[in-house]
Write an enzyme that holds these catalytic residues in place. Structure first.
Site, PDB file in Angstrom:
ATOM      1  CG  ASP A 111      57.903  34.964 -32.521  1.00  0.00           C
ATOM      2  OD1 ASP A 111      57.229  34.417 -33.401  1.00  0.00           O
ATOM      3  OD2 ASP A 111      57.781  36.175 -32.209  1.00  0.00           O
ATOM      4  CG  ASP A 126      56.356  38.422 -37.920  1.00  0.00           C
ATOM      5  OD1 ASP A 126      57.043  39.101 -38.685  1.00  0.00           O
ATOM      6  OD2 ASP A 126      55.594  37.512 -38.294  1.00  0.00           O
TER       7      ASP A 126
HETATM    8  P1  TMP Z   1      54.510  35.321 -34.458  1.00  0.00           P
HETATM    9  O1  TMP Z   1      55.377  36.515 -34.239  1.00  0.00           O
HETATM   10  O2  TMP Z   1      54.078  34.692 -33.187  1.00  0.00           O
HETATM   11  O3  TMP Z   1      55.118  34.355 -35.407  1.00  0.00           O
HETATM   12  O4  TMP Z   1      53.119  35.837 -35.074  1.00  0.00           O
HETATM   13  C1  TMP Z   1      52.982  36.537 -36.219  1.00  0.00           C
HETATM   14  C2  TMP Z   1      52.432  37.903 -36.008  1.00  0.00           C
HETATM   15  O5  TMP Z   1      51.773  38.234 -37.236  1.00  0.00           O
HETATM   16  C3  TMP Z   1      51.402  38.117 -34.909  1.00  0.00           C
HETATM   17  O6  TMP Z   1      51.877  39.043 -33.963  1.00  0.00           O
HETATM   18  C4  TMP Z   1      50.215  38.738 -35.629  1.00  0.00           C
HETATM   19  C5  TMP Z   1      50.749  39.155 -36.962  1.00  0.00           C
HETATM   20  N1  TMP Z   1      49.781  39.146 -38.066  1.00  0.00           N
HETATM   21  C6  TMP Z   1      49.684  40.275 -38.860  1.00  0.00           C
HETATM   22  O7  TMP Z   1      50.373  41.266 -38.608  1.00  0.00           O
HETATM   23  N2  TMP Z   1      48.792  40.282 -39.895  1.00  0.00           N
HETATM   24  C7  TMP Z   1      48.005  39.195 -40.198  1.00  0.00           C
HETATM   25  O8  TMP Z   1      47.209  39.236 -41.164  1.00  0.00           O
HETATM   26  C8  TMP Z   1      48.129  38.020 -39.368  1.00  0.00           C
HETATM   27  C9  TMP Z   1      47.290  36.822 -39.655  1.00  0.00           C
HETATM   28  C10 TMP Z   1      49.042  38.035 -38.328  1.00  0.00           C
HETATM   29 MG    MG Z   2      56.043  37.401 -32.520  1.00  0.00          MG
END
Ligand code: TMP
Ligand code: MG
Length: 288
Positions: free
Chosen positions: A38, A40
Site C-alpha cells: 500500500d 499512504d
Molecule cells: P490507501 O492508503 O489504502 O491507499 O488509502 C488512501 C488513504 O487516503 C486512506 O487512508 C484515506 C485517505 N483519503 C484522504 O486522506 N482524503 C480523501 O479525500 C480520500 C478520499 C482518502
Molecule cells: Mg494506507
C-alpha cells in the site's frame, strides 16, 4: 533470527509460523519474491514531530490549487468518513458503501477545481509528504535485487508517482496501480480514469490485474505491506502463491484495533515510523 523482530513496536500472533515462512522464502531466494505494498501511511509516514503527515489526497487539499471553500468541504468529508474508516466496531460490509461515497465526493470536488497537470510537481515539492525512515534502503535494495515492487493505492497515482520520483526512488522495478487523473488537451483535470480504487476494493484491483501477475508467475512468494485491513487482499490476484508474509502498520487507534490486526497480519508494527522491520526481513529473505 532477525534482531529487528524483537523491537518493542513488533507484535506477532504466531512467531513460529513467521519463522517458517521466512525460512521458506529465504530458501526459495530473491528470484521468487515480489513485494506488494500500500502507499499512504504504509510507505509514507503517519506522523512526524507529533503532526499528521499528508495522504496523496491531503497533498492536493493542502495546496494552493484548491479553493478555500473546497478545502473546507474536503476537510468536512475527512472528519466524517475517516473515523468510519478506522472504526473497528463496524463491519467491512457496512463501511464499504460509505467509503465509495467518500472517494466519489472527494474526486468530484477535485475535478471542479480545474487542477493543472503542470502544477503537480511543485505542489508535491512544497508538501509535507514523507516516506518512512529507511525508504532509500527499501527501494534501493529491491531495485538492486530486481525484485518487483507493486504499489496498490487508493490514493492518487499522479501524486504518488511524483512523491517517489522526487525522493529519487521511482526505479524501473516499481509498478503502481492507483487512481490516475485524466487531463484534457490543455492539461486540466477533467475526471479520474478507469474504475475507482478505494480502500475496500483492492481485491478486485488485484484480480483485474491478474494479467500483470502472469508476468510474475515465477514469483510465488509475496511480502505484503499495508496499514488498513483492506490492504490484506492486495495479493489475491497472485497466481501459484506459495508463501505470503503480511506486515501491517498499526498507526492509529492502536488499542482498539490491535486484536483485529493481530488476527489478520503476521507481523504488526505499532506506531513505528520506520522501514526497519521490512528492510531487515528483505535482507534476510534475499540472503544478505
Ligand atoms: P490507501 O492508503 O489504502 O491507499 O488509502 C488512501 C488513504 O487516503 C486512506 O487512508 C484515506 C485517505 N483519503 C484522504 O486522506 N482524503 C480523501 O479525500 C480520500 C478520499 C482518502
Ligand atoms: Mg494506507
Amino acid at each position: 533470527m532477525i534482531p529487528q523482530l524483537s523491537k518493542s513496536s513488533v507484535s506477532m500472533r504466531d512467531p513460529e509460523r513467521v519463522e517458517q515462512i521466512l525460512t521458506s522464502m529465504r530458501e526459495a531466494g530473491s528470484s521468487t519474491l515480489q513485494v506488494i505494498s500500500d502507499f499512504d501511511m504504509t510507505l509514507t509516514r503517519f506522523a512526524y514531530n507529533g503532526q499528521r503527515c499528508p495522504t496523496c489526497h491531503n497533498i492536493l487539499e493542502n495546496s494552493k490549487l484548491i479553493s478555500e471553500d473546497c478545502k473546507a468541504k474536503l476537510q468536512k468529508l475527512l472528519d466524517t468518513y475517516y473515523p468510519i474508516e478506522i472504526d473497528s466496531t463496524r463491519s467491512v460490509e457496512e463501511k464499504l458503501p460509505l467509503m465509495v461515497e467518500w472517494w466519489t465526493k472527494a474526486h468530484d470536488l477535485l475535478v471542479q477545481q480545474k487542477i493543472s497537470k503542470d502544477h503537480l510537481a511543485r505542489v508535491v515539492k512544497e508538501s509535507e509528504a514523507m516516506l518512512r525512515d529507511g525508504y532509500q534502503q527499501f527501494f534501493g535494495h529491491l531495485h538492486q535485487m530486481s525484485v518487483p515492487l507493486l504499489i496498490f493505492s487508493a490514493g492518487i497515482g499522479d501524486v504518488l508517482e511524483e512523491v517517489i520520483r522526487q525522493a529519487g526512488v521511482f526505479h524501473p522495478n516499481v509498478k503502481v496501480f492507483s487512481n490516475y487523473m485524466d487531463f484534457d488537451d490543455s492539461g486540466v483535470l477533467r475526471a479520474f480514469k478507469g474504475e475507482l480504487i478505494h480502500i475496500y476494493n483492492k481485491r478486485e484491483g488485484a484480480l483485474i490485474n491478474v494479467e500483470h501477475f502472469k508476468e510474475l508467475q515465477s514469483r510465488c512468494n509475496v511480502l505484503l505491506l499495508g496499514d488498513s485491513l483492506g490492504d490484506l487482499n492486495m495479493a489475491d490476484g497472485v497466481l501459484g502463491l506459495k508463501n505470503i508474509l503480511k506486515i501491517g502498520y498499526l498507526n492509529d487507534k492502536v488499542d482498539e484495533r490491535r486484536q483485529s490486526y493481530l488476527d489478520t497480519y503476521d507481523i504488526i508494527l505499532e506506531k513505528d515510523e520506520t522501514m526497519d522491520v521490512p528492510n531487515a526481513i528483505l535482507l534476510y529473505i534475499t540472503g544478505q
